[in-house]
Design a protein around this motif. Structure first.
Motif, PDB file in Angstrom:
ATOM      1  N   THR A 174       0.840  -1.193   0.000  1.00 29.55           N
ATOM      2  CA  THR A 174       0.000   0.000   0.000  1.00 29.55           C
ATOM      3  C   THR A 174       0.876   1.245   0.000  1.00 29.55           C
ATOM      4  O   THR A 174       2.038   1.215   0.412  1.00 29.55           O
ATOM      5  N   THR A 175       0.301   2.346  -0.451  1.00 24.88           N
ATOM      6  CA  THR A 175       1.022   3.621  -0.432  1.00 24.88           C
ATOM      7  C   THR A 175       1.426   3.983   0.990  1.00 24.88           C
ATOM      8  O   THR A 175       2.531   4.488   1.229  1.00 24.88           O
ATOM      9  N   CYS A 176       0.547   3.698   1.940  1.00 27.12           N
ATOM     10  CA  CYS A 176       0.841   3.969   3.344  1.00 27.12           C
ATOM     11  C   CYS A 176       2.072   3.182   3.794  1.00 27.12           C
ATOM     12  O   CYS A 176       2.958   3.728   4.474  1.00 27.12           O
ATOM     13  N   SER A 177       2.160   1.918   3.393  1.00 25.36           N
ATOM     14  CA  SER A 177       3.305   1.084   3.767  1.00 25.36           C
ATOM     15  C   SER A 177       4.603   1.619   3.178  1.00 25.36           C
ATOM     16  O   SER A 177       5.658   1.567   3.824  1.00 25.36           O
ATOM     17  N   VAL A 178       4.532   2.105   1.948  1.00 29.46           N
ATOM     18  CA  VAL A 178       5.733   2.644   1.294  1.00 29.46           C
ATOM     19  C   VAL A 178       6.222   3.892   2.027  1.00 29.46           C
ATOM     20  O   VAL A 178       7.420   4.057   2.278  1.00 29.46           O
ATOM     21  N   LEU A 179       5.300   4.776   2.380  1.00 32.53           N
ATOM     22  CA  LEU A 179       5.668   5.974   3.128  1.00 32.53           C
ATOM     23  C   LEU A 179       6.295   5.608   4.469  1.00 32.53           C
ATOM     24  O   LEU A 179       7.323   6.170   4.870  1.00 32.53           O
ATOM     25  N   GLU A 180       5.684   4.656   5.162  1.00 28.86           N
ATOM     26  CA  GLU A 180       6.207   4.252   6.473  1.00 28.86           C
ATOM     27  C   GLU A 180       7.576   3.591   6.345  1.00 28.86           C
ATOM     28  O   GLU A 180       8.440   3.777   7.201  1.00 28.86           O
ATOM     29  N   HIS A 181       7.759   2.820   5.268  1.00 25.60           N
ATOM     30  CA  HIS A 181       9.079   2.212   5.040  1.00 25.60           C
ATOM     31  C   HIS A 181      10.158   3.279   4.916  1.00 25.60           C
ATOM     32  O   HIS A 181      11.222   3.186   5.547  1.00 25.60           O
TER      33      HIS A 181
END
Length: 307
Positions: free
Chosen positions: A94-101
């Motif tokens: 998810t886009t959220c996961s990419v940002l958090e990564h």
């Protein structure tokens, strides 16, 4: 505002990049120019993050090709880099996961606590270990031996370039008090560093489609990180934001680029580029940079309707 009191920003763009176009690159440039003009931000890097192959979009070519095309498209840029992390995962992220990564990666690489849009300012200098008091870093009155920001950021900058694919300009970071008296202990300066999602108005509009986005993810993306929107010609971003309760709630975290409404790159898209390639349309040179076109032709990509 001084350099160190401005918010330091890394722009992160997620998407298919199928293929990456001149419009994508101009989106980064337009966003950076606009943020700098506000006087509140310094953009220190841009990250292109192509989506995983399992995203399942029709006509999506292999990430191997898309990564290569992205790298060719940014090879002349001194601040935009391609990050393969998303493509190298076992499945779609998810886009959220990419940002958090990327937020967590920056923490590990820099030792810096990245601030969210709602909790600014209390950010240790890059390179300073968390939960530790600043240590004396300079006690030599010899001007020629005075350390520079580049020396302090050297290893961090190399790590960012290698791992995060971002090379922050050395002069953007002031790690010592340049006005302090020589012979006294120099102090750390503090900076605020944030990762903002960079997108077009089409992605912003997708937030309003019921069931398409997880609401908890939207809260994190818009509420914690923030968004920079580069609208297409004639797009009413205020109308779009008014259609979503979450976008209305975090409207102050959404930065809409206001520049030339008739920007020539605003009409460029990957879809137009694929169609131009399929029909042998010479306008493809207006949409894609030459190294990308050469790679597409060499690899025989997008030359038929199936991709």
């Amino acid at each position: 505002m001084t350099e160190t009191t401005k918010t330091h920003v890394i722009l992160l763009a997620c998407g298919s990049f199928n293929p990456i176009t001149k419009g994508h690159i101009q989106m980064f440039e337009r966003a950076r120019d606009y943020l700098h003009k506000t006087g509140r931000f310094i953009v220190i890097g841009g990250i292109v993050s192509p989506v995983h192959d399992s995203y399942g979009k029709q006509g999506l070519v292999s990430s191997r090709h898309r990564l290569t095309m992205c790298q060719l498209a940014v090879q002349s840029s001194d601040w935009i880099r391609v990050d393969p992390w998303e493509c190298y995962q076992d499945t779609w992220q998810t886009t959220c996961s990419v940002l958090e990564h990327h937020r967590d990666l920056m923490k590990r690489v820099t030792g810096c606590i990245l601030s969210n849009v709602n909790t600014p300012s209390l950010t240790p200098v890059i390179g300073q270990p968390q939960n530790e008091s600043p240590q004396p870093i300079y006690q030599n009155s010899n001007l020629s031996n005075k350390p520079t920001a580049a020396k302090f950021l050297g290893k961090v900058g190399e790590s960012l370039s290698r791992i995060c694919c971002v090379r922050p300009p050395m002069e953007r970071f002031t790690f010592v008090d340049e006005n302090a008296n020589l012979g006294t202990v120099m102090r750390y300066e503090e900076i605020e560093l944030r990762i903002l999602l960079l997108c077009g108005s089409d992605l912003l509009e997708s937030f309003c489609i019921p069931g398409l986005w997880n609401e908890a993810d939207m809260e994190v993306i818009v509420g914690d990180f923030g968004i920079v929107v580069v609208p297409r010609d004639g797009t009413d971003t205020d109308r779009i934001m008014n259609h979503s309760s979450i976008l209305r709630k975090y409207k102050n975290n959404i930065l809409v680029v206001k520049d030339d409404v008739n920007h020539p790159m605003a009409i460029v898209s990957s879809t137009k580029s694929r169609l131009a390639l399929q029909h042998g349309d010479g306008h493809v040179v207006d949409y894609l940079c030459q190294p990308v076109i050469d790679y597409i032709l060499k690899s025989q990509l997008y030359l038929n309707a199936s991709g």
